[in-house]
Design a protein around this motif. Structure first.
Motif, PDB file in Angstrom:
ATOM      1  N   LYS A  68     -17.495  39.565 -43.720  1.00 33.81           N
ATOM      2  CA  LYS A  68     -17.887  40.874 -43.175  1.00 33.81           C
ATOM      3  C   LYS A  68     -17.927  40.837 -41.648  1.00 33.81           C
ATOM      4  CE  LYS A  68     -20.932  42.235 -46.966  1.00 33.81           C
ATOM      5  NZ  LYS A  68     -22.346  42.485 -47.325  1.00 33.81           N
ATOM      6  N   TRP A  71     -14.387  40.551 -40.212  1.00 34.76           N
ATOM      7  CA  TRP A  71     -13.645  41.792 -40.424  1.00 34.76           C
ATOM      8  C   TRP A  71     -14.101  42.853 -39.408  1.00 34.76           C
ATOM      9  CZ3 TRP A  71      -9.305  43.075 -42.652  1.00 34.76           C
ATOM     10  CH2 TRP A  71      -9.014  44.425 -42.874  1.00 34.76           C
ATOM     11  N   GLN A  75     -11.814  44.700 -36.612  1.00 36.11           N
ATOM     12  CA  GLN A  75     -11.623  46.150 -36.608  1.00 36.11           C
ATOM     13  C   GLN A  75     -12.024  46.776 -35.279  1.00 36.11           C
ATOM     14  OE1 GLN A  75     -10.057  47.897 -39.312  1.00 36.11           O
ATOM     15  NE2 GLN A  75      -9.609  45.717 -39.483  1.00 36.11           N
ATOM     16  N   GLY A  87      -8.978  39.448 -38.600  1.00 34.44           N
ATOM     17  CA  GLY A  87      -8.667  39.885 -39.962  1.00 34.44           C
ATOM     18  C   GLY A  87      -8.284  38.704 -40.838  1.00 34.44           C
ATOM     19  N   ALA A  90     -11.330  36.616 -41.529  1.00 34.32           N
ATOM     20  CA  ALA A  90     -12.165  37.258 -42.543  1.00 34.32           C
ATOM     21  C   ALA A  90     -11.643  36.939 -43.947  1.00 34.32           C
ATOM     22  CB  ALA A  90     -12.190  38.769 -42.322  1.00 34.32           C
ATOM     23  N   PHE A 112      -5.358  41.168 -49.975  1.00 32.19           N
ATOM     24  CA  PHE A 112      -5.320  41.185 -48.510  1.00 32.19           C
ATOM     25  C   PHE A 112      -3.936  41.580 -48.022  1.00 32.19           C
ATOM     26  CE2 PHE A 112      -5.248  38.905 -44.325  1.00 32.19           C
ATOM     27  CZ  PHE A 112      -6.135  39.751 -43.688  1.00 32.19           C
ATOM     28  N   SER A 117      -7.766  47.015 -46.463  1.00 27.00           N
ATOM     29  CA  SER A 117      -8.939  47.888 -46.297  1.00 27.00           C
ATOM     30  C   SER A 117      -9.641  48.105 -47.632  1.00 27.00           C
ATOM     31  CB  SER A 117      -8.551  49.221 -45.652  1.00 27.00           C
ATOM     32  OG  SER A 117      -7.606  49.901 -46.447  1.00 27.00           O
ATOM     33  N   PHE A 120     -11.645  44.801 -48.285  1.00 25.03           N
ATOM     34  CA  PHE A 120     -12.851  44.679 -47.471  1.00 25.03           C
ATOM     35  C   PHE A 120     -13.818  45.831 -47.677  1.00 25.03           C
ATOM     36  CE2 PHE A 120     -10.575  41.183 -45.750  1.00 25.03           C
ATOM     37  CZ  PHE A 120     -11.594  40.271 -45.567  1.00 25.03           C
TER      38      PHE A 120
END
Length: 126
Positions: A68, A71, A75, A87, A90, A112, A117, A120
């Motif tokens: 988390k 990620w 982002q 990314g 993560a 992934f 998106s 995650f």
């Protein structure tokens, strides 16, 4: 790249292949993304991934919280290489929590690759 090369230190052809692959990509981060998303023949199944993330959040919560955090960093990054790096980190952190379960790692890789998106989004529900 160095670790891959060490594993093939007596195989000049494999070392050339690794080097050529690395040179063909725009950055080391792009190469790592290619490795992390390698899941030949596997389709993304978000419902199954959700079950595995649920188990993982209880059994190895730090891998989920690390995923988390990375990620979120990716982002919010403005630099494309930083986005790619965080990314990938993560996804790697999420997979690390299932290192005992190769089929789940392959599932995470496929999700992934196909729907990061969505994957995650599930991670953040746990």
């Amino acid at each position: 790249m160095a670790t891959l090369g060490v594993g093939q230190r007596h195989n000049a052809s494999a070392q050339r292949t690794y080097t050529d692959c690395r040179k063909s990509l725009p950055s080391i981060h792009a190469m790592m993304r290619a490795i992390v998303t390698a899941a030949p023949g596997r389709a993304c199944d978000l419902a199954d991934a959700d079950k595995n993330i649920d188990w993982q959040a209880g059994a190895n919560g730090s891998s989920v919280s690390d995923a988390k955090r990375y990620w979120t960093q990716g982002q919010s990054a403005s630099d494309p290489n930083a986005k790619l790096y965080f990314g990938t980190l993560a996804a790697d952190s999420l997979m690390h929590g299932q290192m005992h379960n190769p089929p789940v790692i392959q599932e995470y890789r496929a999700c992934f690759r196909d729907n990061p998106s969505g994957l995650f989004g599930l991670v953040f529900q746990h």
